[in-house]
Design a protein around this motif. Structure first.
Motif, short mmCIF file in Angstrom:
data_model
loop_
_atom_site.label_atom_id
_atom_site.label_comp_id
_atom_site.label_asym_id
_atom_site.label_seq_id
_atom_site.Cartn_x
_atom_site.Cartn_y
_atom_site.Cartn_z
N ASN A 126 -33.33 1.32 6.17
CA ASN A 126 -34.23 0.71 7.15
C ASN A 126 -34.01 -0.79 7.29
O ASN A 126 -34.50 -1.39 8.24
N ARG A 127 -33.29 -1.40 6.37
CA ARG A 127 -33.04 -2.84 6.45
C ARG A 127 -31.98 -3.15 7.50
O ARG A 127 -31.12 -2.34 7.81
N GLU A 128 -32.06 -4.34 8.03
CA GLU A 128 -31.05 -4.79 8.98
C GLU A 128 -29.79 -5.18 8.23
O GLU A 128 -29.85 -5.78 7.15
N SER A 129 -28.66 -4.88 8.82
CA SER A 129 -27.40 -5.28 8.20
C SER A 129 -27.14 -6.75 8.53
O SER A 129 -27.74 -7.35 9.41
N LEU A 130 -26.20 -7.32 7.82
CA LEU A 130 -25.83 -8.72 8.05
C LEU A 130 -25.32 -8.93 9.46
O LEU A 130 -25.65 -9.93 10.11
N ILE A 131 -24.56 -8.00 9.96
CA ILE A 131 -24.02 -8.12 11.33
C ILE A 131 -25.15 -8.12 12.35
O ILE A 131 -25.15 -8.92 13.30
N GLU A 132 -26.14 -7.26 12.17
CA GLU A 132 -27.28 -7.24 13.09
C GLU A 132 -28.04 -8.55 13.07
O GLU A 132 -28.48 -9.05 14.10
N LYS A 133 -28.18 -9.16 11.90
CA LYS A 133 -28.87 -10.44 11.80
C LYS A 133 -28.10 -11.54 12.51
O LYS A 133 -28.67 -12.39 13.20
N ILE A 134 -26.77 -11.55 12.37
CA ILE A 134 -25.94 -12.56 13.02
C ILE A 134 -26.02 -12.42 14.53
O ILE A 134 -26.13 -13.41 15.25
N ILE A 135 -25.98 -11.19 15.02
CA ILE A 135 -26.04 -10.95 16.47
C ILE A 135 -27.38 -11.43 17.00
O ILE A 135 -27.44 -12.05 18.07
N LYS A 136 -28.47 -11.21 16.30
CA LYS A 136 -29.79 -11.66 16.75
C LYS A 136 -29.86 -13.19 16.80
O LYS A 136 -30.50 -13.77 17.68
N GLU A 137 -29.21 -13.86 15.85
CA GLU A 137 -29.24 -15.33 15.83
C GLU A 137 -28.47 -15.91 17.01
O GLU A 137 -28.83 -16.94 17.56
N LYS A 138 -27.40 -15.26 17.41
CA LYS A 138 -26.58 -15.75 18.53
C LYS A 138 -27.26 -15.54 19.87
O LYS A 138 -27.03 -16.28 20.81
N VAL A 139 -28.11 -14.56 19.97
CA VAL A 139 -28.79 -14.24 21.23
C VAL A 139 -30.00 -15.08 21.36
O VAL A 139 -30.42 -16.01 21.50
#
Length: 72
Positions: free
Chosen positions: A59-72
């Protein structure tokens, strides 16, 4: 042969009934919770079972998902 089979079935039935007396004959009968999460001492120490840990990890967000959210 038939007598042995019937005797075996009877013994098995009696054993199952004896193991489940509390479950079968009490109003709120339940099988005991042997799950690690069901133990207060284990919860106090922060210990949980592998199944619960896997569920939390999925259920946790992966590192890639966190990076994508920061760029958007």
């Amino acid at each position: 042969m038939i007598k042995t089979l019937l005797l075996g079935i009877a013994i098995l039935f009696i054993a199952i009934m004896l193991m489940g007396i509390k479950v079968f004959f009490t109003k709120k009968g339940e099988f005991p919770n042997t799950h690690i999460g069901g133990s207060k001492a284990m919860r106090d120490r922060g210990i949980s079972c592998a199944t619960s840990q896997d569920r939390e990890a999925s259920n946790r967000e992966s590192l890639i998902e966190k990076i994508i959210k920061e760029k958007v």
